[in-house]
Design a protein around this motif. Structure first.
Motif, PDB file in Angstrom:
ATOM      1  N   GLN A  43       1.217  -1.505   0.027  1.00 19.11           N
ATOM      2  CA  GLN A  43      -0.086  -0.292  -0.186  1.00 19.11           C
ATOM      3  C   GLN A  43       0.609   1.839   0.190  1.00 19.11           C
ATOM      4  O   GLN A  43       0.563   2.495  -0.802  1.00 19.11           O
ATOM      5  N   ALA A 112      -8.837  -4.040   3.188  1.00 18.42           N
ATOM      6  CA  ALA A 112      -8.252  -4.350   1.471  1.00 18.42           C
ATOM      7  C   ALA A 112      -8.823  -4.679   0.750  1.00 18.42           C
ATOM      8  O   ALA A 112      -8.034  -4.318  -0.204  1.00 18.42           O
ATOM      9  N   GLY A 116      -9.130  -0.772   1.301  1.00 19.54           N
ATOM     10  CA  GLY A 116      -9.079   0.563   1.584  1.00 19.54           C
ATOM     11  C   GLY A 116      -9.816   1.739   1.696  1.00 19.54           C
ATOM     12  O   GLY A 116      -9.720   2.548   2.940  1.00 19.54           O
ATOM     13  N   SER A 129      -8.536  -9.732   3.722  1.00 18.83           N
ATOM     14  CA  SER A 129      -8.688  -8.253   3.686  1.00 18.83           C
ATOM     15  C   SER A 129      -7.027  -8.807   5.053  1.00 18.83           C
ATOM     16  O   SER A 129      -6.371  -7.557   4.587  1.00 18.83           O
ATOM     17  N   ARG A 133      -2.190  -8.241   6.436  1.00 13.66           N
ATOM     18  CA  ARG A 133      -2.647  -7.188   7.473  1.00 13.66           C
ATOM     19  C   ARG A 133      -1.938  -7.414   8.849  1.00 13.66           C
ATOM     20  O   ARG A 133      -0.275  -7.247   9.416  1.00 13.66           O
TER      21      ARG A 133
END
Ligand code: FES
Ligand code: FES
Lengths: 733, 152
Positions: A43, A112, A116, A129, A133
């Motif tokens: 990201q 995500a 996002g 998602s 992370r």
């Protein structure tokens, strides 16, 4: 620009730039310990963006590891799944794991899978998602704990081993629990690159014996739901809504209601009239005593019988929009030597989660706390602020676990949550308020799976091949008029046609038309959304093609799925496990279905036994699923088992009927989900995969209906084209 | 009306309208929130408690009719059968959302007290008043068998 447009425009443009001060404030707020966060991989490069600290995992000095979840748990087990990801990389002791709902930081919690742009739980995206992370959060936290210990012990970090919540240094014989270094670790620099474990190193992910962390409190009454919240001086509110959608309060006589012992106040809010009382019973009795005159001038008065007639007429004319046109369906149908024509009917369905909708609001100083099953927390925060006449920073969102959901807690206007704020505001926030909808309020509260109808015309040529597929769908748009309306492309609400338009089946000449109807009944996503009806139409129609061409239903699907390895893999696995090639046991009839939704492919074989000429029992269901890596295999099985029961109940006899615009089925006596005596044995087989995880909460639901209908056709030669079955069986063709 | 209730072996004084369902006395007055509300009309079983050992729906039990009876709730059942049921529930991860499970467990404990070795049909008959919208039924059946086995 509407309020909603502005909200989402702001969201998508938002960038997160936390300062050191914010970070410190964040850690102070949670007490001693470590708070850490970072963007999903790919990201944002570390150099360009400051470390977006705060909010994924907190390690207390008491060794308790609290994972802060971006996704809400309504029973589907996402808290457990996310905790597994963190614990795997962190090296945590599973018995010290806790999970809390978190919100208010788009950079950390933005879904995500939705780019996002908003925090939310839906579309079975929680694990996809979270996959990068939260594993990364665990790995970074572990690295910082290790560097803190290395400094304190004056040894190289590389010599420190981590296991089950403990740090060890073998050479010096030193060891400590995470809690001992939680404070120090929080002050360590945040590593920009951490290596994640390879699948061979996993000790939790994909492991069969792994148990849920939250089962025990669900067996002794201590798991806390919104309905269980209690605050000193709290009032319980019930609400009376207009009897028809779009009705309004004209006048209220609250005299009798206020005379009910325990009733404290009666207030009119934008959506109806609320009774506030010292306990729930008084609030219910008080509501019964209300005298309300409703203004129904702009209300929806049509019943489902009228809508059905209108939809049938709409099926006879071209759809207003074309969702998929590939090849030339018309010309191909012209070559057909045989055609199958079918009209399908799907009723409104209620989510009917066992915990009736609720929310709690209380003012603490200048902050308004809003407790509930916030599936889209930032949106609800903005809506709550608007309703309360304040700014979002004065609204504190408290995310509760809920007694089911199935999509009902993700509503564009925040319904029950905002209603609770309105009620609290109407009494000047002088007491905490718990708004508790009764079952009747919940069932008649709208937001149903829309009623849909499909009309299908399928051609078969002289060689027994498909020659044209013409498919028309009529029904309400779920997205229209909501903050999600931006997802409507060229007039097509994808949730009305997903599963039919752009089918994976090799159907060279096809046309899918859509007419979105204008009806004043509020509608919503219902576990597996459009697939609830599209998979039924497609999978029973394919079965009809097999019957019409004398092909085996599995063999035909194999042909039409050539070149689709994931679908073929699932089809072959389910056929093998169900022993499709062998004759079924005496008296057993089988039906098969395969469908992809939310990135996951599921196949099901249903085995039924006829108990009379038209009645049957579903005895066994064999399912195969490819959902990428199965983070918690037993929870994947649980979701498919649950989806079978949830979906089977819906096709057997769930329907929401309107008469003169009023809801007929307002409790479980008339709206009848599956009970234990109709639950088949379910066997789930998972395709081994290390691909990133895809959805699992919803994808099992669409399959069971067509699999059972196809088994019924095998037994009786009759097709059920109108749901629920208790309607469709009598109309069987 | 002033009444004395016997809840989980404790004598508790309450003041409530005589027709108030026991469910709301337990939840709102006594703060015992393990017993759940799902329908309010004896359709879902979320509010199942034991009255003198028999499973009943607290939402349809006016509090005055419970005076003099032994009331047992999910918070209070800790006998051998309840312990075995809980252990099997956890072992097999029965709950999804968990909302129905207090009621499921109260019904399951009552079943095993009457019938220590129930068949699938016995289980279906005894448990069919308890809705589980998450449809955890397959595991409920399995956990009851598992508990029965562990008690044998
Ligand atoms: S709340 Fe008592 S049976 Fe449903
Ligand atoms: S576990 Fe959700 S209702 Fe039973």
């Amino acid at each position: 620009m509407t309020f909603m447009d502005k909200f989402f425009a702001k969201r998508s443009a938002a960038t997160f730039r936390p300062s050191r001060r914010q970070f410190l404030a964040g850690t102070a707020a949670v007490g001693a310990g470590l708070t850490i966060g970072f963007p999903a991989s790919g990201q944002a490069p570390a150099a360009a963006v400051p470390n977006p600290f705060a909010g994924y995992v907190r390690i207390g000095t008491d060794n308790v590891v609290t994972v802060m979840s971006a996704h809400m748990d309504m029973g589907q087990g996402v808290y457990n799944g996310i905790a597994t990801l963190v614990a795997e990389e962190l090296g945590a002791d599973w018995s010290t794991i806790r999970v809390d709902g978190a919100s208010g930081n788009l950079a950390l919690y933005g879904n995500a899978a939705w780019g996002g742009t908003a925090q939310g739980t839906g579309g079975s995206t929680a694990m996809s998602s979270s996959w990068e992370r939260y594993r990364r959060a665990g790995a970074i936290a572990r690295t910082m704990l290790v560097s803190a210990a290395a400094k304190a012990w004056n040894v190289p970090a590389s010599e420190i081993a981590v296991s089950k919540g403990t740090l060890f240094h073998a050479a010096s014989g030193r060891g400590a629990t995470f809690g001992a270094f939680a404070d120090a670790a929080a002050k360590e620099p945040v590593p920009q690159n951490v290596a994640l474990k390879s699948p061979a190193e996993w000790t939790l992910i994909g492991k069969q014996g792994q148990r849920r962390y939250d089962s025990a409190p669900k067996t002794n009454g201590t798991h806390d739901f919104t309905i269980d919240l209690r605050f000193p001086g709290m009032l319980i509110a019930t609400v009376e809504h207009p009897p028809v959608f779009g009705g309004k309060v004209a006048s209220v006589d609250a005299t009798a209601a206020k005379a009910v012992p325990g009733v404290v106040d009666v207030v009119t809010i934008p959506t109806g009239v609320a009774v506030l009382a010292r306990d729930t019973w008084a609030a219910i009795k008080g509501r019964e005593a209300l005298q309300i005159v409703w203004d129904e001038t702009s209300a929806e008065k049509r019943g489902t019988a009228e809508l059905r007639a209108e939809y049938l007429a709409a099926l006879d004319v071209p759809g207003t929009h074309v969702a998929d046109t590939t090849g030339d369906a018309q010309a191909a149908l012209g070559r057909a030597v045989k055609t199958i024509e079918a009209t399908y009917e799907f009723p409104y369905l209620a989510h009917a989660a066992l915990e009736p909708l609720n929310a709690v609001v209380r003012r603490q100083g200048d902050i308004i706390e809003v407790y509930g099953g916030h599936q889209i927390p930032d949106l609800y925060q903005a809506l709550a602020a608007r309703a309360a006449g304040t700014t979002p920073d004065k609204i504190s969102m408290r995310i509760m676990k809920t007694g089911g959901g199935f999509g009902r807690r993700a509503v564009g206007d925040g319904d029950v949550v905002i209603e609770a704020v309105e009620i609290a505001k109407a009494i000047g926030f002088r007491a905490p308020v718990k708004l508790q909808w009764t079952r009747e309020t919940d069932m008649a509260g709208g937001r149903y799976r829309p009623m849909y109808m499909h009309k299908v015309k399928i051609g078969i040529d002289a060689q027994g091949r498909l020659a044209g597929w013409h498919h028309r769908i009529v029904g309400q748009s779920i997205l229209s008029g909501t903050p999600f309306a931006g997802m409507i492309q060229n007039g097509i609400d994808v949730t009305s046609v997903e599963g039919v338009a752009h089918t994976v089946y090799a159907i060279p000449d096809r046309r899918v038309e859509l007419t979105s109807t204008q009806v004043g009944v509020p509608v919503l996503w219902w576990r597996s959304v459009g697939h609830t009806h599209t998979a039924y139409a497609m999978e029973t129609a394919i079965d009809e093609v097999a019957a019409a061409t004398g092909k085996d239903p599995v063999a035909l699907r194999r042909e039409l799925l050539a070149g689709k390895p994931k679908h073929l893999g699932v089809l072959e696995l389910v056929a093998r496990q169900a022993k499709w090639n062998e004759k079924p046991a005496e008296g057993i009839y089988r039906g098969v279905a395969v469908h992809e939704s939310f990135g996951t492919t599921v196949g099901m074989v249903a085995e039924i036994r006829m108990t009379s000429a038209t009645e049957f029992k579903v005895e066994r269901v064999v399912a195969a699923v490819d959902c990428g890596v199965a983070i918690n295999p037993d929870q994947v099985r649980a979701q498919i088992e649950g989806a079978v029961g949830f979906g089977l109940g819906s096709v057997l006899r769930e329907r929401l009927t309107l008469e003169g615009g009023k809801v007929v089925e307002t409790n479980y006596d008339q709206y009848r989900p599956l009970r234990i005596d109709e639950m088949p044995k379910v066997e789930v087989h998972i395709v081994a995969s290390n691909a990133p995880p895809t959805g699992i909460g919803e994808p099992g639901v669409p399959l069971i209906g067509p699999a059972v209908a196809n088994a019924y056709a095998a037994a009786t030669g009759k097709r059920i084209r109108a749901l629920p079955f208790e309607t469709g069986v009598t109309q069987g063709v | 009306m002033q009444m004395q209730l016997d809840v989980n072996g404790r004598k508790i004084a309450v003041d409530a309208p005589p027709d108030m369902p026991l469910l709301w006395v337990l939840r709102d007055q006594l703060g015992m929130t393990g017993t759940k509300f799902g329908c309010g009309m004896a359709q879902c079983g979320a509010c199942t408690i034991h009255l003198d050992g028999q499973p009943v729906r607290a939402c349809q039990t006016p509090v005055e009719t419970a005076v003099g009876a032994k009331i047992a709730t999910i918070e209070g059942i800790t006998d051998k059968i309840a312990t075995a049921i809980r252990a099997s529930w956890v072992k097999l991860d029965v709950p999804q959302c968990g909302y129905c499970q207090s009621g499921q467990i109260m019904s399951a404990v009552a079943l095993l007290r009457e019938n220590p070795k129930p068949s699938d049909e016995d289980i279906d008959a005894a448990m069919q008043g308890n809705l589980c919208r998450c449809a955890t039924y397959q595991r409920i059946r399995a956990a009851i068998h598992d508990a029965a086995k562990s008690l044998a």
